[in-house]
Structure formats: structure tokens, C-alpha cells
Scaffold this active site. Structure first.
Site, PDB file in Angstrom:
ATOM      1  N   ASP A  14       0.832  -1.205   0.000  1.00  0.00           N
ATOM      2  CA  ASP A  14       0.000   0.000   0.000  1.00  0.00           C
ATOM      3  C   ASP A  14       0.870   1.261   0.000  1.00  0.00           C
ATOM      4  O   ASP A  14       1.948   1.269   0.593  1.00  0.00           O
ATOM      5  CB  ASP A  14      -0.903  -0.022   1.241  1.00  0.00           C
ATOM      6  CG  ASP A  14      -2.083   0.931   1.106  1.00  0.00           C
ATOM      7  OD1 ASP A  14      -2.318   1.446  -0.006  1.00  0.00           O
ATOM      8  OD2 ASP A  14      -2.762   1.165   2.114  1.00  0.00           O
ATOM      9  N   TRP A  19       2.711   8.087  -2.427  1.00  0.00           N
ATOM     10  CA  TRP A  19       4.129   8.308  -2.745  1.00  0.00           C
ATOM     11  C   TRP A  19       4.253   9.203  -3.979  1.00  0.00           C
ATOM     12  O   TRP A  19       5.051  10.135  -4.008  1.00  0.00           O
ATOM     13  CB  TRP A  19       4.816   6.957  -2.989  1.00  0.00           C
ATOM     14  CG  TRP A  19       6.282   7.068  -3.267  1.00  0.00           C
ATOM     15  CD1 TRP A  19       7.295   7.096  -2.349  1.00  0.00           C
ATOM     16  CD2 TRP A  19       6.896   7.202  -4.558  1.00  0.00           C
ATOM     17  NE1 TRP A  19       8.496   7.235  -2.981  1.00  0.00           N
ATOM     18  CE2 TRP A  19       8.285   7.301  -4.337  1.00  0.00           C
ATOM     19  CE3 TRP A  19       6.418   7.243  -5.863  1.00  0.00           C
ATOM     20  CZ2 TRP A  19       9.199   7.438  -5.381  1.00  0.00           C
ATOM     21  CZ3 TRP A  19       7.319   7.388  -6.895  1.00  0.00           C
ATOM     22  CH2 TRP A  19       8.692   7.478  -6.663  1.00  0.00           C
ATOM     23  N   HIS A  31       2.599   3.486  -9.051  1.00  0.00           N
ATOM     24  CA  HIS A  31       2.466   2.036  -9.281  1.00  0.00           C
ATOM     25  C   HIS A  31       3.689   1.511 -10.050  1.00  0.00           C
ATOM     26  O   HIS A  31       4.165   0.411  -9.786  1.00  0.00           O
ATOM     27  CB  HIS A  31       1.178   1.735 -10.061  1.00  0.00           C
ATOM     28  CG  HIS A  31      -0.071   2.095  -9.299  1.00  0.00           C
ATOM     29  ND1 HIS A  31      -0.268   1.756  -7.982  1.00  0.00           N
ATOM     30  CD2 HIS A  31      -1.186   2.787  -9.669  1.00  0.00           C
ATOM     31  CE1 HIS A  31      -1.455   2.206  -7.569  1.00  0.00           C
ATOM     32  NE2 HIS A  31      -2.027   2.840  -8.575  1.00  0.00           N
ATOM     33  N   SER A  60     -10.433  -6.953  -5.226  1.00  0.00           N
ATOM     34  CA  SER A  60     -11.781  -6.878  -5.820  1.00  0.00           C
ATOM     35  C   SER A  60     -12.340  -5.464  -5.652  1.00  0.00           C
ATOM     36  O   SER A  60     -13.142  -5.006  -6.453  1.00  0.00           O
ATOM     37  CB  SER A  60     -12.738  -7.845  -5.117  1.00  0.00           C
ATOM     38  OG  SER A  60     -12.101  -9.000  -4.699  1.00  0.00           O
ATOM     39  N   LEU A 125      11.681 -20.008  -5.517  1.00  0.00           N
ATOM     40  CA  LEU A 125      10.722 -19.163  -4.805  1.00  0.00           C
ATOM     41  C   LEU A 125       9.358 -19.331  -5.459  1.00  0.00           C
ATOM     42  O   LEU A 125       9.247 -19.340  -6.680  1.00  0.00           O
ATOM     43  CB  LEU A 125      11.165 -17.686  -4.898  1.00  0.00           C
ATOM     44  CG  LEU A 125      10.178 -16.640  -4.375  1.00  0.00           C
ATOM     45  CD1 LEU A 125      10.061 -16.701  -2.855  1.00  0.00           C
ATOM     46  CD2 LEU A 125      10.615 -15.231  -4.771  1.00  0.00           C
ATOM     47  N   ARG A 182       1.818  -5.267   5.972  1.00  0.00           N
ATOM     48  CA  ARG A 182       1.125  -4.222   5.208  1.00  0.00           C
ATOM     49  C   ARG A 182       1.944  -2.942   5.309  1.00  0.00           C
ATOM     50  O   ARG A 182       2.281  -2.491   6.401  1.00  0.00           O
ATOM     51  CB  ARG A 182      -0.282  -3.954   5.748  1.00  0.00           C
ATOM     52  CG  ARG A 182      -0.973  -2.879   4.920  1.00  0.00           C
ATOM     53  CD  ARG A 182      -2.402  -2.622   5.339  1.00  0.00           C
ATOM     54  NE  ARG A 182      -3.000  -1.692   4.384  1.00  0.00           N
ATOM     55  CZ  ARG A 182      -4.248  -1.742   3.956  1.00  0.00           C
ATOM     56  NH1 ARG A 182      -5.040  -2.682   4.389  1.00  0.00           N
ATOM     57  NH2 ARG A 182      -4.698  -0.855   3.106  1.00  0.00           N
TER      58      ARG A 182
END
Ligand code: FPP
Length: 238
Positions: A14, A19, A31, A60, A125, A182
Site C-alpha cells: 500500500d 508516494w 504504481h 476486488s 521461490l 502491510r
């Protein structure tokens, strides 16, 4: 106290928008910067031997954003997945995408299936990206599957157990997250992996996602190592 690092880290990334806005830039700029942070964290988890990383890329609820941001964000997501596919494969990373991809059309669906197929045998990974994902959606799907199984008599009522639900979630072949992070200062779980985080250790950090780096990950890991995981037991003898 856990003596080892978490096997599965799940992250709500988030703070991209804030930013960017603080720099007088558009939210999509944030993004894009967020994608760089994703690369860094994937590398850092790989170097630390953390075998499972799950990232919340599009919820969603994100459909409620301005239409142009949704368009640019989903385009960024799928073009990144496509352009990074070979690099992921070379680095021995297995990619899974969870969530409802039906609104994105046949081409995206095919691309995602191809990248998943290409990387299926990789062992370094397990990277899972949640797109158009919601925890309630996941649980409702599992319930629907169970209802169908009961209706066609391949499952009896007594077989509806926690394992039966967990085995029908989109994360059925992943361990539950040990550490849930978060970024961006909000202290909530926002419909991410609701069932799966029942016993996860939660870590919230003010750092905005584009600035989340290796040292932030280490701070989260340090906090995790200090926790006493009891899974409902008393704590004595652990
Ligand atoms: C939250 O920031 C972030 C998102 C909704 C998108 C996260 C997606 C990426 C970083 C791209 C990931 C790409 C891959 C391939 C995994 P926000 O916009 O809610 O920020 P705000 O809270 O400051 O508004």
C-alpha cells in the site's frame, strides 16, 4: 519463539498513490515505482531462502478507483508479468496468479496460464500474485464447490471440515502465511487471504510501498523472530 524465518510472507503493498502524489506525479507513476519495489523484494526473499511470497496487486475493491487508474494499473500488471516471465523462469521462480481473471479477457487468461506453465517446475521461490482477489470471494468459491460436491453426493455433510474448505481455496497448494506485512500506515487486512491468515503474525509499517526495501523486510523479519507463535496453546513448553 520461532527460530527460523517465515516460510511464507504475504504483503499488502500500500502507498503507491500517496508516494506519487507527494512528488506531484500521477498515481500510475507510483504504481510503476511499486513494480521496482516488487523486483527488489522478490530478489531479497530469494536471497534469504524464503520459499513463498504472496503479493496483493489488485483487490476486488480496486475496481472502485477512477476508470483510468484501473485501466493503467491492470495494464501495468499484466505487461509486467509478461515481460518478466523469462527472468522469473531463469531465476527459478514459480509464478502463480490467484483471483478472478474473467473480466480481463481471453488474451490475459492465456498469458497467465502460459507463464504459470513455463515456471511450474521451479523451486527457488513460489511467487503468488493476487489480482482481482478478495478473501471473501475465495471462501465463497470454496463453499460453492463444496455445495456442488454435496449435491452430487461426492461429499457428505460430515466431510465439510476446515481441511475441506482450505483444500478448495485458491491457495490450496500453499502453506498458510507465517508473516503478513502491510505497508503504507493503515492497520487493517482489507479482505486479503482472510481464511489463510488466521494464525499469521501481522506486521504494519508506515513506509510507502515504493520505498519498501531490503532493510524494511529485515525489520519485519526481526519483529517476526521475536514473536511467540502459540496457535491457541498456552505458551508454556513452546
Ligand atoms: C496500493 O497503493 C497499491 C496497489 C493498489 C497496486 C499495487 C501494484 C503494484 C505495486 C504492481 C505490482 C506488479 C506486479 C507484477 C506484482 P495505493 O494506490 O492504494 O496507494 P495509496 O494508499 O497511497 O493511495
Amino acid at each position: 519463539m520461532p527460530s527460523v524465518d517465515p516460510a511464507h510472507v504475504a504483503i499488502i503493498m500500500d502507498g503507491n498513490g500517496r508516494w506519487a502524489e507527494r512528488r506531484g506525479k500521477s498515481r500510475i507513476f507510483g504504481h510503476r515505482k511499486g513494480v521496482e519495489a516488487v523486483r527488489n523484494v522478490v530478489d531479497a526473499c530469494g536471497r534469504r531462502g524464503i520459499p513463498y511470497l504472496t503479493l496483493y496487486a489488485f483487490s476486488s475493491e480496486n475496481w472502485n478507483r477512477p476508470r483510468e487508474e484501473v485501466r493503467l494499473l491492470t495494464e501495468l500488471l499484466f505487461t509486467t508479468l509478461e515481460s518478466e516471465a523469462l527472468q522469473l523462469h531463469e531465476n527459478g521462480i514459480r509464478l502463480r496468479v490467484i483471483g478472478d481473471l474473467s473480466p480481463f479477457g481471453e488474451k490475459i487468461d492465456r498469458t497467465v496460464r502460459e507463464v504459470q506453465e513455463l515456471t511450474r517446475a521451479n523451486k527457488n521461490l513460489n511467487l503468488t500474485v493476487a489480482v482481482n482477489y478478495g478473501g471473501r470471494w475465495d471462501i465463497a468459491n470454496a463453499c460453492r464447490e463444496i455445495a456442488v460436491a454435496v449435491k452430487n453426493r461426492s461429499c457428505s455433510l460430515s466431510e465439510i471440515t476446515e481441511q475441506a474448505v482450505a483444500g478448495r481455496l485458491s491457495t490450496a497448494d500453499l502453506p498458510e502465511p507465517d508473516l503478513f506485512i502491510r505497508t503504507g500506515g493503515e492497520i487493517r487486512v482489507s479482505n486479503f487471504l482472510l481464511w489463510q491468515i488466521a494464525y499469521s503474525e501481522l506486521f504494519f509499517i508506515d513506509t510507502l510501498w515504493p520505498e519498501f526495501d531490503e532493510s524494511c523486510l529485515d525489520e519485519a523479519l526481526k519483529s517476526y523472530r521475536r514473536r511467540q507463535r502459540r496457535f491457541g496453546k498456552s505458551g508454556k513448553g513452546l
